[in-house]
Design a protein around this motif. Structure first.
Motif, mmCIF file in Angstrom:
data_model
loop_
_atom_site.group_PDB
_atom_site.id
_atom_site.type_symbol
_atom_site.label_atom_id
_atom_site.label_comp_id
_atom_site.label_asym_id
_atom_site.label_seq_id
_atom_site.Cartn_x
_atom_site.Cartn_y
_atom_site.Cartn_z
ATOM 1 N N ASN A 53 -3.361 -9.921 7.917
ATOM 2 C CA ASN A 53 -4.307 -10.332 6.870
ATOM 3 C C ASN A 53 -4.958 -9.138 6.180
ATOM 4 N N ILE A 54 -4.974 -7.987 6.848
ATOM 5 C CA ILE A 54 -5.609 -6.799 6.249
ATOM 6 C C ILE A 54 -4.567 -5.852 5.646
ATOM 7 N N LEU A 55 -3.510 -5.575 6.408
ATOM 8 C CA LEU A 55 -2.551 -4.559 5.958
ATOM 9 C C LEU A 55 -1.328 -5.150 5.258
ATOM 10 N N GLY A 56 -1.173 -6.451 5.321
ATOM 11 C CA GLY A 56 -0.038 -7.115 4.659
ATOM 12 C C GLY A 56 1.271 -6.483 5.071
ATOM 13 N N ASN A 57 2.115 -6.159 4.063
ATOM 14 C CA ASN A 57 3.441 -5.606 4.407
ATOM 15 C C ASN A 57 3.479 -4.077 4.390
ATOM 16 N N GLN A 58 2.297 -3.454 4.514
ATOM 17 C CA GLN A 58 2.297 -1.977 4.596
ATOM 18 C C GLN A 58 2.925 -1.495 5.893
ATOM 19 N N ILE A 59 2.902 -2.342 6.925
ATOM 20 C CA ILE A 59 3.570 -1.988 8.177
ATOM 21 C C ILE A 59 4.502 -3.140 8.569
ATOM 22 N N THR A 60 5.423 -2.841 9.488
ATOM 23 C CA THR A 60 6.333 -3.890 9.953
ATOM 24 C C THR A 60 5.802 -4.440 11.272
ATOM 25 N N PHE A 61 5.764 -5.769 11.385
ATOM 26 C CA PHE A 61 5.314 -6.392 12.630
ATOM 27 C C PHE A 61 6.548 -6.814 13.433
ATOM 28 N N PRO B 226 -9.637 1.192 16.944
ATOM 29 C CA PRO B 226 -9.083 2.524 16.652
ATOM 30 C C PRO B 226 -7.653 2.457 16.114
ATOM 31 N N ALA B 227 -6.883 1.443 16.499
ATOM 32 C CA ALA B 227 -5.503 1.322 16.019
ATOM 33 C C ALA B 227 -5.450 1.294 14.491
ATOM 34 N N LEU B 228 -6.381 0.582 13.879
ATOM 35 C CA LEU B 228 -6.349 0.458 12.413
ATOM 36 C C LEU B 228 -6.575 1.811 11.747
ATOM 37 N N ASP B 229 -7.563 2.578 12.243
ATOM 38 C CA ASP B 229 -7.809 3.918 11.666
ATOM 39 C C ASP B 229 -6.561 4.781 11.785
ATOM 40 N N ASN B 230 -5.948 4.738 12.977
ATOM 41 C CA ASN B 230 -4.782 5.588 13.210
ATOM 42 C C ASN B 230 -3.592 5.165 12.361
ATOM 43 N N ILE B 231 -3.402 3.868 12.202
ATOM 44 C CA ILE B 231 -2.286 3.399 11.378
ATOM 45 C C ILE B 231 -2.497 3.819 9.919
ATOM 46 N N ARG B 232 -3.741 3.685 9.453
ATOM 47 C CA ARG B 232 -4.018 4.086 8.050
ATOM 48 C C ARG B 232 -3.731 5.578 7.860
ATOM 49 N N GLU B 233 -4.096 6.391 8.861
ATOM 50 C CA GLU B 233 -3.827 7.840 8.772
ATOM 51 C C GLU B 233 -2.324 8.106 8.720
ATOM 52 N N LEU B 234 -1.572 7.385 9.552
ATOM 53 C CA LEU B 234 -0.123 7.586 9.587
ATOM 54 C C LEU B 234 0.503 7.177 8.257
ATOM 55 N N LEU B 235 0.033 6.032 7.716
ATOM 56 C CA LEU B 235 0.584 5.560 6.432
ATOM 57 C C LEU B 235 0.310 6.589 5.330
ATOM 58 N N ALA B 236 -0.885 7.182 5.353
ATOM 59 C CA ALA B 236 -1.239 8.184 4.330
ATOM 60 C C ALA B 236 -0.334 9.410 4.426
ATOM 61 N N GLU B 237 0.256 9.641 5.602
ATOM 62 C CA GLU B 237 1.170 10.775 5.791
ATOM 63 C C GLU B 237 2.608 10.405 5.446
ATOM 64 N N GLY B 238 2.811 9.171 4.995
ATOM 65 C CA GLY B 238 4.167 8.748 4.634
ATOM 66 C C GLY B 238 4.994 8.272 5.820
ATOM 67 N N VAL B 239 4.325 7.948 6.929
ATOM 68 C CA VAL B 239 5.035 7.465 8.130
ATOM 69 C C VAL B 239 5.316 5.972 7.994
ATOM 70 N N LYS B 240 6.473 5.557 8.481
ATOM 71 C CA LYS B 240 6.786 4.125 8.534
ATOM 72 C C LYS B 240 6.290 3.617 9.898
ATOM 73 N N VAL B 241 5.445 2.586 9.889
ATOM 74 C CA VAL B 241 4.864 2.099 11.141
ATOM 75 C C VAL B 241 5.430 0.729 11.491
ATOM 76 N N THR B 242 5.916 0.613 12.735
ATOM 77 C CA THR B 242 6.304 -0.711 13.242
ATOM 78 C C THR B 242 5.378 -1.016 14.415
#
Ligand code: NAD
Ligand code: UPG
Length: 437
Positions: free
Chosen positions: A360-368, A332-348
């Motif tokens: 390996n899936i989201l690359g640098n779309q989010i900060t680890f 579920p985390a992946l679905d939620n992160i994708r939704e947040l990114l689509a809203e212009g949210v910065k995710v760490t």
């Protein structure tokens, strides 16, 4: 006994390692050359607590071997496990191409009687299909047995070594004797082996997963209703779980079930029902409710911050589909992160084990983040997606200093409401009242 395990993924590796541990000579076969090379270099490709000790002991003592060569791997094996993927096909049914592909390859290379075991989760009738593939070219006698696997990721070794039960589907006395011998060390510990026909064994696996997914989904719906009527789902869970007819386990409401099994197996059972012209209404509801449950958080976040989330920073704790695994399949985390990114949210994000897989899936779309606390730095809110134990008892003083605002959206109900109230957090969870809204 000499055995072969074809497919060295999650189930294959645990099956091979555990049967080596009970004294068998095991060869695991996989077509993935990089994986086999890693395993031969004693690198375990998955994170599974307790597996490493058994793996290293059995490799070192020569009972556990790996190869990419099927003919070499099955040479002399009395039992050949098929632990191959059965992903959903386009219509939702389990795709049997891996299983039947290997079955076709096995016929010409079998040199002596062997029991071919479907360990994968496969639809009713698969044992017959596997038999038909092998018999076309086999020169020797063989049996095909259904022996579904019930292990849970994160506690896989314990589930395998001390199973609630072992289900074996076969009508052959010869195969039954071989399987009895193989499972004897586990049976001696008091674990029941339940024999039945192949079709019933195949169905048992789907019934178990679909029942558990339904149990969770029922609690998720109770939770959703609790929020409307002003009740607390945790109290309901305790109130009904103590009834021994219901049982305490798998009653935890949350952001929806995920993983490599429940979503695909519920879907596959629904497809089987459809193929047999049976309208399995409960399963369709379970799938619909779970899909909606996974999407529950975004509207709550928007209600709190307003519709425009652009420019907000949200910290996410937990990426794996559940604790004690690095598996992110259907998390579920992946679905939620994708939704947040689509809203212009910065995710760490932070997860103790699963960050590499998500990278390996989201690359640098989010900060680890390197630590759970680093993920909070200047974040507008914290979202909790996986109930890793370390998230249950954090240093709140440290969190208070890092978070821009004391807001938590908790998809796994890890904190007590009172605790949140006292610390002045605005706290949204599942099936419980909102604190300090
Ligand atoms: N993961 C679980 O917790 C779990 C538990 C119980 C049952 N199951 C079921 O067990 C089966 C396997 O699941 P998994 O999670 O281990 O899968 P997986 O995807 O982790 O691993 C499958 C492995 O099979 C290998 N493979 C593919 N084609 C091959 C071929 N022709 N020859 C040899 N190897 C080949 C792949 O390279 C991979 O290593 C599925 O049916 C699944 O539903 C899984
Ligand atoms: O009370 C609960 C229990 C679980 N979950 C969720 O359900 C999913 C599956 O959890 P779990 O069953 O523990 O993990 P799996 O490793 O996927 O194991 C399931 O799927 C395997 C593959 O078929 C089976 O072998 C196991 O018996 C079966 O439990 C996860 O997303 C959990 O977060 C809840 O939301 N609430």
């Amino acid at each position: 006994m000499k055995i072969a395990v074809v497919g060295t993924g999650y189930v294959g590796l645990v099956t091979g390692t555990c049967f080596a541990e009970t004294g068998n000579q095991v060869t695991c076969v996989d077509i993935d050359e990089r994986k086999v090379e890693k395993l031969n270099n004693r690198i375990i490709p998955i994170y599974e607590p307790g597996l490493d000790v058994l793996f290293h002991r059995n490799v070192e003592e020569g009972r556990l071997k790996f190869t990419t060569n099927l003919a070499e791997g099955i040479k002399g094996a009395e039992v050949i496990f098929l632990a191959l993927p059965t992903p959903p096909g386009e219509d939702g049914s389990a795709d049997l191409k891996y299983i039947l592909g290997v079955a076709n390859d096995l016929g010409p290379i079998l040199e002596q009687y062997a029991v071919i075991v479907d360990k994968s989760t496969v639809p009713v009738g698969t044992a017959e299909k596997v038999h038909a593939c092998i018999v076309k070219s086999a020169k020797v006698d063989f049996d095909v047995v259904s022996n579904p696997e019930f292990l849970r990721e994160g506690v896989a070794v314990e589930d395998f070594m001390k199973p609630d039960r072992v289900v074996i589907g076969t009508k052959s006395d010869k195969a039954k004797a071989v399987m009895n011998r193989l499972y004897a060390p586990l049976v001696r510990q008091g674990n029941p082996v339940i024999f039945m026909d192949e079709r019933s064994a195949e169905m048992t696996k789907y019934a178990a997963n679909a029942f558990l997914a339904t149990k969770i989904t029922f609690m998720n719906e109770i939770a959703n209703l609790c929020e409307k009527v002003g009740a607390n789902v945790d109290d309901i869970r305790k109130g009904i779980g103590t009834d021994s007819r219901i049982g305490k386990r798998f009653l935890f409401a949350g952001i929806g079930y995920g993983g490599s099994c429940f979503p695909k197996d519920v879907q596959a059972l629904a497809k089987t029902a459809q193929d047999y012209d049976y309208d399995f209404k409960v399963l369709q509801s379970v799938m619909d409710v779970n899909n909606a449950q996974k999407k529950r958080l975004l509207p709550v976040i928007k209600k709190h911050f307003g519709d425009d989330l652009k420019g907000k920073t949200i910290a996410v704790w937990g990426l794996a589909f559940k604790p004690y695994t690095d598996d992110i399949r259907e998390a579920p985390a992946l679905d939620n992160i994708r939704e947040l990114l689509a809203e212009g949210v910065k995710v760490t994000a932070y997860d103790p084990e699963a960050m590499e897989n998500v990278r390996n899936i989201l690359g640098n779309q989010i900060t680890f983040a390197h630590t759970s606390y680093a993920a909070l730095d200047d974040a507008d809110a914290l979202v909790i997606m996986t109930e890793w134990p370390m998230f249950r008892t954090p240093e709140f003083e440290k969190m208070n200093l890092l978070l821009k605002s004391k807001v938590i959206f908790d998809g796994r109900n890890v904190y007590e409401l009172e605790q949140m109230r006292e610390m002045g957090y605005t706290y949204y969870s599942i099936g419980r009242e909102v604190v300090n809204s």
